[in-house]
Motif scaffolding. Structure first.
Motif, PDB file in Angstrom:
ATOM      1  N   TRP A 438       0.846  -1.187   0.000  1.00 16.93           N
ATOM      2  CA  TRP A 438       0.000   0.000   0.000  1.00 16.93           C
ATOM      3  C   TRP A 438       0.885   1.242   0.000  1.00 16.93           C
ATOM      4  O   TRP A 438       1.850   1.326   0.755  1.00 16.93           O
ATOM      5  CB  TRP A 438      -0.883   0.042   1.239  1.00 16.93           C
ATOM      6  N   VAL A 439       0.552   2.200  -0.826  1.00 15.15           N
ATOM      7  CA  VAL A 439       1.124   3.542  -0.752  1.00 15.15           C
ATOM      8  C   VAL A 439       0.040   4.441  -0.167  1.00 15.15           C
ATOM      9  O   VAL A 439      -1.092   4.478  -0.681  1.00 15.15           O
ATOM     10  CB  VAL A 439       1.589   4.047  -2.128  1.00 15.15           C
ATOM     11  N   VAL A 440       0.377   5.136   0.906  1.00 18.55           N
ATOM     12  CA  VAL A 440      -0.627   5.897   1.660  1.00 18.55           C
ATOM     13  C   VAL A 440      -0.148   7.334   1.863  1.00 18.55           C
ATOM     14  O   VAL A 440       0.984   7.686   1.546  1.00 18.55           O
ATOM     15  CB  VAL A 440      -0.906   5.225   3.029  1.00 18.55           C
ATOM     16  N   GLU A 441      -1.044   8.159   2.387  1.00 23.34           N
ATOM     17  CA  GLU A 441      -0.745   9.557   2.738  1.00 23.34           C
ATOM     18  C   GLU A 441      -0.272  10.369   1.531  1.00 23.34           C
ATOM     19  O   GLU A 441       0.761  11.029   1.554  1.00 23.34           O
ATOM     20  CB  GLU A 441       0.293   9.623   3.866  1.00 23.34           C
ATOM     21  N   PHE A 442      -1.038  10.322   0.475  1.00 18.68           N
ATOM     22  CA  PHE A 442      -0.754  11.153  -0.688  1.00 18.68           C
ATOM     23  C   PHE A 442      -1.026  12.622  -0.364  1.00 18.68           C
ATOM     24  O   PHE A 442      -1.832  12.933   0.516  1.00 18.68           O
ATOM     25  CB  PHE A 442      -1.663  10.740  -1.855  1.00 18.68           C
ATOM     26  N   PRO A 443      -0.403  13.536  -1.113  1.00 15.47           N
ATOM     27  CA  PRO A 443      -0.814  14.940  -0.990  1.00 15.47           C
ATOM     28  C   PRO A 443      -2.254  15.092  -1.485  1.00 15.47           C
ATOM     29  O   PRO A 443      -2.701  14.360  -2.379  1.00 15.47           O
ATOM     30  CB  PRO A 443       0.164  15.673  -1.917  1.00 15.47           C
ATOM     31  N   MET A 444      -2.964  16.050  -0.910  1.00 10.83           N
ATOM     32  CA  MET A 444      -4.322  16.322  -1.383  1.00 10.83           C
ATOM     33  C   MET A 444      -4.312  16.889  -2.799  1.00 10.83           C
ATOM     34  O   MET A 444      -5.152  16.532  -3.628  1.00 10.83           O
ATOM     35  CB  MET A 444      -5.011  17.336  -0.458  1.00 10.83           C
ATOM     36  N   PHE A 445      -3.315  17.767  -3.086  1.00  5.64           N
ATOM     37  CA  PHE A 445      -3.327  18.510  -4.345  1.00  5.64           C
ATOM     38  C   PHE A 445      -1.952  18.507  -5.000  1.00  5.64           C
ATOM     39  O   PHE A 445      -0.927  18.269  -4.344  1.00  5.64           O
ATOM     40  CB  PHE A 445      -3.762  19.968  -4.114  1.00  5.64           C
ATOM     41  N   GLU A 446      -1.943  18.763  -6.289  1.00  8.74           N
ATOM     42  CA  GLU A 446      -0.709  19.009  -7.029  1.00  8.74           C
ATOM     43  C   GLU A 446      -0.920  20.243  -7.892  1.00  8.74           C
ATOM     44  O   GLU A 446      -2.052  20.607  -8.223  1.00  8.74           O
ATOM     45  CB  GLU A 446      -0.319  17.805  -7.883  1.00  8.74           C
ATOM     46  N   TRP A 447       0.192  20.884  -8.271  1.00  7.94           N
ATOM     47  CA  TRP A 447       0.129  22.131  -9.018  1.00  7.94           C
ATOM     48  C   TRP A 447       0.005  21.844 -10.511  1.00  7.94           C
ATOM     49  O   TRP A 447       0.789  21.099 -11.075  1.00  7.94           O
ATOM     50  CB  TRP A 447       1.360  22.977  -8.756  1.00  7.94           C
ATOM     51  N   ASN A 448      -1.018  22.439 -11.130  1.00  2.00           N
ATOM     52  CA  ASN A 448      -1.191  22.349 -12.573  1.00  2.00           C
ATOM     53  C   ASN A 448      -0.551  23.594 -13.188  1.00  2.00           C
ATOM     54  O   ASN A 448      -1.114  24.686 -13.130  1.00  2.00           O
ATOM     55  CB  ASN A 448      -2.679  22.270 -12.931  1.00  2.00           C
ATOM     56  N   ALA A 449       0.646  23.412 -13.761  1.00  2.00           N
ATOM     57  CA  ALA A 449       1.412  24.555 -14.276  1.00  2.00           C
ATOM     58  C   ALA A 449       0.721  25.199 -15.465  1.00  2.00           C
ATOM     59  O   ALA A 449       0.825  26.413 -15.676  1.00  2.00           O
ATOM     60  CB  ALA A 449       2.823  24.106 -14.661  1.00  2.00           C
ATOM     61  N   ASP A 450       0.008  24.399 -16.273  1.00  2.00           N
ATOM     62  CA  ASP A 450      -0.666  24.953 -17.450  1.00  2.00           C
ATOM     63  C   ASP A 450      -1.816  25.874 -17.053  1.00  2.00           C
ATOM     64  O   ASP A 450      -2.003  26.945 -17.626  1.00  2.00           O
ATOM     65  CB  ASP A 450      -1.181  23.823 -18.346  1.00  2.00           C
ATOM     66  N   GLU A 451      -2.598  25.439 -16.063  1.00  2.00           N
ATOM     67  CA  GLU A 451      -3.768  26.220 -15.655  1.00  2.00           C
ATOM     68  C   GLU A 451      -3.491  27.132 -14.465  1.00  2.00           C
ATOM     69  O   GLU A 451      -4.373  27.869 -14.031  1.00  2.00           O
ATOM     70  CB  GLU A 451      -4.927  25.272 -15.324  1.00  2.00           C
ATOM     71  N   LYS A 452      -2.245  27.064 -13.950  1.00  2.00           N
ATOM     72  CA  LYS A 452      -1.826  27.914 -12.826  1.00  2.00           C
ATOM     73  C   LYS A 452      -2.779  27.798 -11.629  1.00  2.00           C
ATOM     74  O   LYS A 452      -3.250  28.764 -11.055  1.00  2.00           O
ATOM     75  CB  LYS A 452      -1.753  29.388 -13.274  1.00  2.00           C
ATOM     76  N   ARG A 453      -3.025  26.545 -11.240  1.00  2.00           N
ATOM     77  CA  ARG A 453      -3.908  26.314 -10.094  1.00  2.00           C
ATOM     78  C   ARG A 453      -3.624  24.941  -9.506  1.00  2.00           C
ATOM     79  O   ARG A 453      -3.001  24.079 -10.141  1.00  2.00           O
ATOM     80  CB  ARG A 453      -5.384  26.397 -10.496  1.00  2.00           C
TER      81      ARG A 453
END
Length: 600
Positions: A438-453
């Protein structure tokens, strides 16, 4: 009427008269006695026609050819000792044919040989064009029967032992393009409006939890309009599950039990439990991947602190700009990997640059413990730093150290790719070994460089850890992926079930209150009526079958797959449609045929 399938006949059937149906796998004439291998989906049975013992069937047997469809009535007989065939389950017996009835002949030349006796490599495009013939072949027949057994095992376990109920969710639903592109379906009775085919049953299975169906599952068809790879398809099948009133540990334990049951029933393998767990941060640090293959070592070592003041500007510059420096230590790499392969134009250099790296630095550890390299690394690495580098990487004489320097995502992708290539080349991977984790404790979000969000790493319905909820931008998600020998086969999370938390997550990904209500108002409203805590998981069924079948392409686990261009070569879909159909749907195409464009 059929009395047996071909592959069912054994020594205990000797003396019985049986009726078989199937295809002629091959026909052989041995000095007047004709032998026919009859094939159906269960296997092969040898049919014998002798002009003296079975005169009524002899003329019919003499006219048979490969892939003719026939009915056989005959007596099961024990084979003579010299003709026993231990390679097939029916190899102790043969059937003397009292009657052979030709049901249908082959009227065109076969595009490739189907017979198990004439196994030959066939181009995949030809296999897909004539998929109905390909499915007759032993390999694909075996794969589809394996798929059936896996699904049957899943159903029986979840329903009979764990109390799950199967519920079908809609195939025509609302477009909520937060993930991959949707496949859209125009509505004729609602002009200008569109359904979407589901990317997953995510929202409906959460609504089923609100509805009180606390243990739901479904063998669900899903659709994503995305670029394809060997293990991706535009339409695919998930084992979809959702559970109420269970924490993460309980969900993982139940799913470990399910997976162990599948392996025991299908492969006869008893898997150890519990499965190991790695946090996302640990997996990326040690392997450069959130789906690491842990059957072998070759773990990465970060040396950013050691190189931040290095005179080698490639390393120090990477750290100064917010990046990292990592090392892939390769035992025995000095002898196995030449400089030519690492330098520009070499295959390892090309693998690195294909992942976004600008180059590939390296150090060789010689027998005297000295390091050897090309370029400015050695001259800008003081003795103390050199010794610390060797200590951290565990490098011994004969080691090759490959470096990645730059932004963290590129470095991790590059060294993860090189790690896999080197492991295969040096035969470090035990093909019989099964590593699940199991891989656990992922980040909630990642940065979308194209959409700047920011965007949700999994999906925006994943719950944050309560202790991280004060700052969602940096929060960890209560998410978990199941990894099998370097392939993600399942992923899920605990879900958000409070409307105020869900609204905050929408805001974090740039979805304002009005837009969120427009897209997901039905879900937010449902959360107002007593929603239980819940979580779930979805398995890629096609990928799981592919791995258990030992195949390298997901297409070999699916009856009628699409190509990497998302086309069906069998039916030649997608295709143009009549203008009348488009008119009824109140839509028009802006696409111009290539021939017309070329003439302009």
């Amino acid at each position: 009427m059929r009395t047996h399938y071909c592959g069912q006949l054994r020594a205990e059937h000797v003396g019985q008269t049986v009726t078989l149906f199937g295809w002629v796998d091959r026909r052989r004439d041995h000095g007047g006695v004709i032998f026919v291998d009859l094939r159906d989906r269960t296997g092969i049975a040898q049919i014998v026609s002798d002009p003296e013992r079975t005169p009524d069937s002899y003329d019919a047997a003499d006219g048979l050819r490969n892939e003719y469809v026939v009915k056989i009535v005959g007596r099961v007989t024990k084979r003579p000792p010299e003709s026993l065939n231990p390679r097939i389950p029916t190899g102790e017996v043969e059937i003397y044919a009292d009657q052979i009835e030709l049901l249908n002949a082959v009227r065109k030349q076969l595009p490739f040989q189907v017979s198990t006796a004439d196994a030959e490599p066939v181009r995949e495009d030809l296999r897909l064009k004539y998929r109905y013939l390909d499915l007759r072949r032993e390999r694909m027949s075996r794969n589809l029967q394996l798929r059936h057994q896996i699904v049957k095992t899943i159903r029986r376990y979840l329903e009979d032992q764990q109390g799950f109920i199967e519920v079908e969710t809609p195939m025509l639903t609302r477009s909520t393009p937060e993930g991959a592109r949707d496949y859209l379906v125009p509505s004729r009775v609602n002009p200008g409006e569109f359904f979407a085919l589901p990317q997953s049953p995510q929202l409906f299975k959460q609504l089923l939890m609100v509805s009180g169906f606390d243990r739901y599952y479904q063998i669900a068809r899903c659709f994503r309009d995305e670029d394809l790879r060997a293990d991706r398809q535009p339409e695919f099948t998930q084992l979809d599950m959702e559970m109420s009133f269970m924490g993460q540990d309980e969900i993982l334990a139940l799913n470990e039990s399910l997976v162990c049951h599948i392996f025991q029933q299908i492969k006869g393998i008893e898997l150890p439990r519990p499965f190991p767990r790695l946090t996302y941060a640990e997996a990326m640090d040690r392997y450069g991947s959130d789906k690491p293959d842990t059957r072998y070592g070759l773990e990465l070592v970060e040396v950013s602190d050691l190189m931040k003041d290095s005179g080698f500007k490639v390393f120090s510059g990477a750290v100064a700009s917010g990046g990292i420096v990592k090392v892939l230590p390769i035992p025995g790499g000095n002898d196995a990997i030449s400089n030519v392969r690492i330098k520009p134009g070499g295959d390892l250099f090309n693998e690195a640059t294909s992942m976004g790296a600008k180059g590939l630095a390296y150090i060789r550890v010689r027998q005297d413990g000295e390091i050897d390299t090309i370029g400015a690394i050695k001259d800008n690495l003081p003795e103390a730093q050199k010794q610390e580098l060797l200590r951290r990487t565990g490098a011994q004489p004969g080691h090759l150290l490959l470096f990645g320097a730059g932004d963290a995502p590129t470095v991790n992708k590059t060294l993860d790719r090189l790690r896999q290539v080197v492991a295969r080349e040096l035969n470090l991977i035990d093909p019989e070994k099964i590593n699940l984790l199991w891989v656990v404790e992922f980040p909630m979000f990642e940065w979308n460089a194209d959409e700047k969000r920011l965007e949700a790493l999994h999906h925006p319905f994943t719950a944050p850890f309560p202790e991280d909820a004060h700052d969602l931008k940096t929060a960890r998600a209560q998410a978990y992926d199941l990894v099998f020998n370097g392939f993600e086969i399942g992923g899920g999370s605990l879900r958000i079930y409070q409307p105020e938390v869900q609204q905050k997550v929408f805001e974090t990904i740039g979805l304002g209150e009005e837009e969120a209500r427009q897209k997901f108002g039905f879900l937010l409203d449902a959360f107002e009526y007593g929603t239980p805590p819940h979580g779930g998981i979805a398995y890629g069924l096609d990928r799981l079958v592919m791995l258990l079948a030992g195949e390298e392409s997901i297409r070999d686990a699916i009856a009628f797959p699409k190509t990497q261009q998302a086309r069906c070569l069998l039916t030649n879909a997608p295709s143009e449609v009549d203008a009348k159909q488009l008119k009824e749907l109140h839509i028009a195409t802006t696409n111009r045929p290539k021939a017309l464009e070329a003439s302009r």
